[in-house]
Design an enzyme around this catalytic site. Sequence first.
Site: not given
Ligand SMILES: Cc1ncc(COP(=O)(O)O)c(C=O)c1O
Lengths: 405, 132
Positions: A156, A205, A331
Site C-alpha cells: 500500500n 471494496a 510528522c
Molecule cells: C494492504 C492493505 N491491507 C488492508 C487494508 C485495510 O482495508 P480495510 O480498510 O478494508 O479494512 C488496507 C487499507 O488500508 C491495505 O492497503
Amino acid sequence: MTVAHRIYLDNHSTTRVDPRVLEAMMPYFTEQYGNAASRNHEFGWEAERAVEKARSQAAALINAKPKEIIWTSGATESDNLAIKGVIEFYKEKGNHIITVQTEHKAVLDTCKALERSGTATFTLIKPKPDGLVDLDDLRAAITDKTVLISVMHANNEIGVIQPVAEIGAIAREHGIIFHSDGAQSVGKIPVDVEAMNIDLLSISAHKIYGPKGVGALYVRSRKPRVRLQAQMDGGGHERGMRSGTLAVPMIAGLGEACEIAGAEMAVEAARVQALRERLRHKLFEELDELYINGDLEQRLPGNLNISFAFVEGESLMMGLREIAVSSGSACTSASLEPSYVLKALGVGDDLAHTSIRFGIGRFNTEEEIDVVAEKVIKEVRRLREMSPLYEMAKEGIDLKSVDWG
Amino acid sequence: MAYSDKVIDHYENPRNVGSFEKEEEGVGTGVVGAPECGDVMKLQLKITPKGVVEDARFKTFGCGSAIASSSYITELVKGKSVDEVRGISNTEIVEELSLPPVKIHCSVLAEDAIKAAISDWEAKNGGDKDAS
Ligand SMILES: Cc1ncc(COP(=O)(O)O)c(C=O)c1O
C-alpha cells in the site's frame, strides 16, 4: 478554495465510489431492502439474489468459485479472519506464521496479538532493498510448525508487487496455507487464485471504487480445502465462517466494482500507468536528488513513492494543500516514527522523512497530473531554498559525516 | 491536522530566510536537530558589540510547524539584548503559533536553536571578553 480545485492523488488510501457502483447499490437501500437470510418472502429472495450475483462477480475477478467468497467488513477483517481462523483451526498441526516486515498493520498486528496470547509465533522476513521478498529467505524461514505464510500481493505504500505465484508454489510444496492481502492489487492487476496458488485472499471494496466498510475473503474450497475457525459467532451466515446479517447494498456495490474493474482493467491500468510515468518524468526532469522507493518494474500502475531529499514530507504536503497525497514522514503519523515500510527497505530515516506517496486512480486526468507536477516542483524548490541540509549538501558537506549531537 | 492561521502565514511567507557568512563579525550560528529525526534548524543571530540582536536569519528542514517556529523567532529576537533572548522559552512560541501538543517539540527545537546561536556567538566574541 472550492471543491472543484481539489486533486485527489491518494487512491491507495481510499477511492471515490464509481457512479455505476452507486447506481447498483441504490435499489437495495430504497425498494429491495430485504434480509438475504429471509427465506420465506420475495424481499428476502431478491436480497439473496443480489448477494449471490455479487459473489459471482467477485469470484470471476480472481478466478475463484462463488461459494469460495466470504463477505466481511473489509480487508482488515479479512486479514484477521484468515490468520486467526487458520491458526485456531489448525492448532494441532502447528502454530508458526511467516510474514513480511512490509505487511499492512492488519496482518502484522494480528500476528502480534496471536503471539501475545501465546497462540502462535511468527517470523518476519526482511524484504530486499527493492521491497521484494527473497524466496530463499522465505524457504529458510519454514519450520515443521509453520502452518501459514502471509504475504501481501501489492504494497500500500510503495506499490511493490510480490512474486505471489512463486510464494504460493513454495507454500503448496510444503503443505502450508498461503494467505495474501490483495487489498491493493485486486481490481488493479490480474489476480488468479489458481495460477498463483493462493489459498486465502483479502479484498476491500473501497480500494476499487466501491463503498467503505465491506470486503471479502476468498477461502479455497478444494485442493486443498481450507478451514477456518470463525471469529464472529452468531447466526451462522457465510457457511458459519462469518455471522452477521449481510450488508446487501454494500455487497452489491462490491460486486459491481469487481465487475467494472475486471472489464476495464487492461485499459485502465495502461492509462493510469501512463499518468504515473508522466508525473515521474516531469519531476525527474526538473528536480535533482529524488529517490524512488521500491522497485519500479514490479509495481502497481498508479503508485509513485518518491523521497524528495532535503525537504521534509509534511512541509511539502502543506505546500500542496489542495492536492491529497500522503507521506512516510513521522510528522504525519501518530507514532513519531517514519514509515516502517521504508525502514524495512533500508531507506534511512533522513530520506524516509522526505517521502511522498502519489496514488493515481481511475478518476485522475492528465491535466491534474500536470498541475500536480508543477506545484510539486515549485514547492520543492522553495523548500530547498529554505533547507539548511540542501545548503550544506550544495557546499559539498557530506551530511552523513556531520555530528548532529 | 489543521494548522493555525499563524503557522500557515509563517509557512507561506517565512520571515528572514537565508544565511549570514558564518565568519562575519558578530554572527552566532546555531544548528540543532538531525535529519534522521525529521527536523534541522539553523538559526543565525547578528549581535552588536553592545550585545543587542540586530538581525536574524534561519533555514529549516522540518514540518510546517518547525518552519513557522523558526520564522517566528527571527522576528521575536530582533532588537532584544542577548540576556533577554536567552530567556525566551518555548511556551512563548507555542502560544503565539497555537501549536498542538504533538508539535511542541518544534518549539523546543527553536528554543535550542536560540541557545546554540548565542553559545556560538559567545565562543567567538563574548568568550574572548570573559578571558581578557
Ligand atoms: C494492504 C492493505 N491491507 C488492508 C487494508 C485495510 O482495508 P480495510 O480498510 O478494508 O479494512 C488496507 C487499507 O488500508 C491495505 O492497503
